[in-house]
Design a protein around this motif. Sequence first.
Motif, PDB file in Angstrom:
ATOM      1  N   VAL A  49       2.393  -1.637  -8.576  1.00  0.00           N
ATOM      2  CA  VAL A  49       2.246  -0.243  -8.168  1.00  0.00           C
ATOM      3  C   VAL A  49       1.593  -0.213  -6.797  1.00  0.00           C
ATOM      4  CG1 VAL A  49       1.149   1.942  -8.721  1.00  0.00           C
ATOM      5  CG2 VAL A  49       2.009   0.499 -10.549  1.00  0.00           C
ATOM      6  N   ILE A  50       2.213   0.549  -5.874  1.00  0.00           N
ATOM      7  CA  ILE A  50       1.670   0.706  -4.524  1.00  0.00           C
ATOM      8  C   ILE A  50       1.209   2.147  -4.355  1.00  0.00           C
ATOM      9  CG2 ILE A  50       2.182   0.687  -2.064  1.00  0.00           C
ATOM     10  CD1 ILE A  50       4.250  -1.437  -2.581  1.00  0.00           C
ATOM     11  N   ILE A  51      -0.011   2.305  -3.851  1.00  0.00           N
ATOM     12  CA  ILE A  51      -0.532   3.630  -3.521  1.00  0.00           C
ATOM     13  C   ILE A  51      -0.829   3.632  -2.028  1.00  0.00           C
ATOM     14  CG2 ILE A  51      -2.363   5.306  -3.932  1.00  0.00           C
ATOM     15  CD1 ILE A  51      -2.700   3.974  -6.714  1.00  0.00           C
ATOM     16  N   LEU A  52      -0.171   4.534  -1.287  1.00  0.00           N
ATOM     17  CA  LEU A  52      -0.332   4.619   0.162  1.00  0.00           C
ATOM     18  C   LEU A  52      -1.107   5.867   0.542  1.00  0.00           C
ATOM     19  CD1 LEU A  52       3.289   3.752   1.293  1.00  0.00           C
ATOM     20  CD2 LEU A  52       1.274   2.332   1.583  1.00  0.00           C
ATOM     21  N   GLU A  53      -2.031   5.707   1.470  1.00  0.00           N
ATOM     22  CA  GLU A  53      -2.764   6.821   2.058  1.00  0.00           C
ATOM     23  C   GLU A  53      -2.946   6.514   3.533  1.00  0.00           C
ATOM     24  OE1 GLU A  53      -6.433   7.397   0.079  1.00  0.00           O
ATOM     25  OE2 GLU A  53      -5.524   7.650  -1.881  1.00  0.00           O
ATOM     26  N   LYS A  65      -4.623  -7.773  -7.415  1.00  0.00           N
ATOM     27  CA  LYS A  65      -5.128  -6.456  -7.010  1.00  0.00           C
ATOM     28  C   LYS A  65      -5.535  -6.560  -5.553  1.00  0.00           C
ATOM     29  CE  LYS A  65      -6.722  -5.049 -11.516  1.00  0.00           C
ATOM     30  NZ  LYS A  65      -7.841  -4.641 -12.356  1.00  0.00           N
ATOM     31  N   ILE A  66      -4.839  -5.801  -4.708  1.00  0.00           N
ATOM     32  CA  ILE A  66      -5.086  -5.830  -3.269  1.00  0.00           C
ATOM     33  C   ILE A  66      -5.380  -4.416  -2.810  1.00  0.00           C
ATOM     34  CG2 ILE A  66      -4.083  -6.328  -1.011  1.00  0.00           C
ATOM     35  CD1 ILE A  66      -2.266  -8.367  -2.386  1.00  0.00           C
ATOM     36  N   GLN A  67      -6.420  -4.274  -2.016  1.00  0.00           N
ATOM     37  CA  GLN A  67      -6.777  -2.973  -1.468  1.00  0.00           C
ATOM     38  C   GLN A  67      -7.318  -3.186  -0.069  1.00  0.00           C
ATOM     39  OE1 GLN A  67      -9.404  -0.755  -3.937  1.00  0.00           O
ATOM     40  NE2 GLN A  67      -9.688   0.874  -2.451  1.00  0.00           N
ATOM     41  N   GLY A  68      -6.910  -2.324   0.859  1.00  0.00           N
ATOM     42  CA  GLY A  68      -7.427  -2.447   2.212  1.00  0.00           C
ATOM     43  C   GLY A  68      -6.648  -1.616   3.207  1.00  0.00           C
ATOM     44  N   GLN A  69      -6.828  -1.951   4.465  1.00  0.00           N
ATOM     45  CA  GLN A  69      -6.200  -1.227   5.560  1.00  0.00           C
ATOM     46  C   GLN A  69      -5.039  -2.041   6.098  1.00  0.00           C
ATOM     47  OE1 GLN A  69      -8.877  -0.421   8.743  1.00  0.00           O
ATOM     48  NE2 GLN A  69      -7.408   0.802   9.876  1.00  0.00           N
ATOM     49  N   ILE A  70      -3.934  -1.366   6.383  1.00  0.00           N
ATOM     50  CA  ILE A  70      -2.780  -2.023   6.989  1.00  0.00           C
ATOM     51  C   ILE A  70      -3.098  -2.262   8.459  1.00  0.00           C
ATOM     52  CG2 ILE A  70      -0.324  -1.860   7.491  1.00  0.00           C
ATOM     53  CD1 ILE A  70      -0.111   0.121   5.143  1.00  0.00           C
ATOM     54  N   THR A  71      -2.965  -3.504   8.912  1.00  0.00           N
ATOM     55  CA  THR A  71      -3.308  -3.853  10.293  1.00  0.00           C
ATOM     56  C   THR A  71      -2.062  -3.847  11.174  1.00  0.00           C
ATOM     57  OG1 THR A  71      -3.004  -6.226   9.999  1.00  0.00           O
ATOM     58  CG2 THR A  71      -5.174  -5.328   9.446  1.00  0.00           C
TER      59      THR A  71
END
Length: 124
Positions: A49-53, A65-71
Amino acid sequence: MVLFFCLLSVVIGLYLSSFFSIVVCLTLNAIALCWVWQKILAIHPDSGVIILEHKQIRFENENVKIQGQITPKTIILNTSVWLHIKDFNKRQWLIISANSVNNQSYARLKRAALIAINGEEESK
């Protein structure tokens, strides 16, 4: 990476004459292959599951489980998006294929990646 270990085992196998050294070489290459395969599966999951903000992303499945900012190091290809994600203490890659999600979700993912890539370039 796997090709490197295969070539290494062939080169070492040419110079090794004892049976024990050949077995050790093959065992080390098998361990390296398992390690590389686990790394590949971790960055290229087949479900989740991908959650984008905006520039933030969260990905979860049963193993990762990966969480962070897209660089801005993110790479967009025709059939996949290679997301470079920066967390508080580490950076990691996540590869999402176009055929693993529906068209609308893939378009949203590409848009979020483009915002992350172009947003950094505009601020320079």
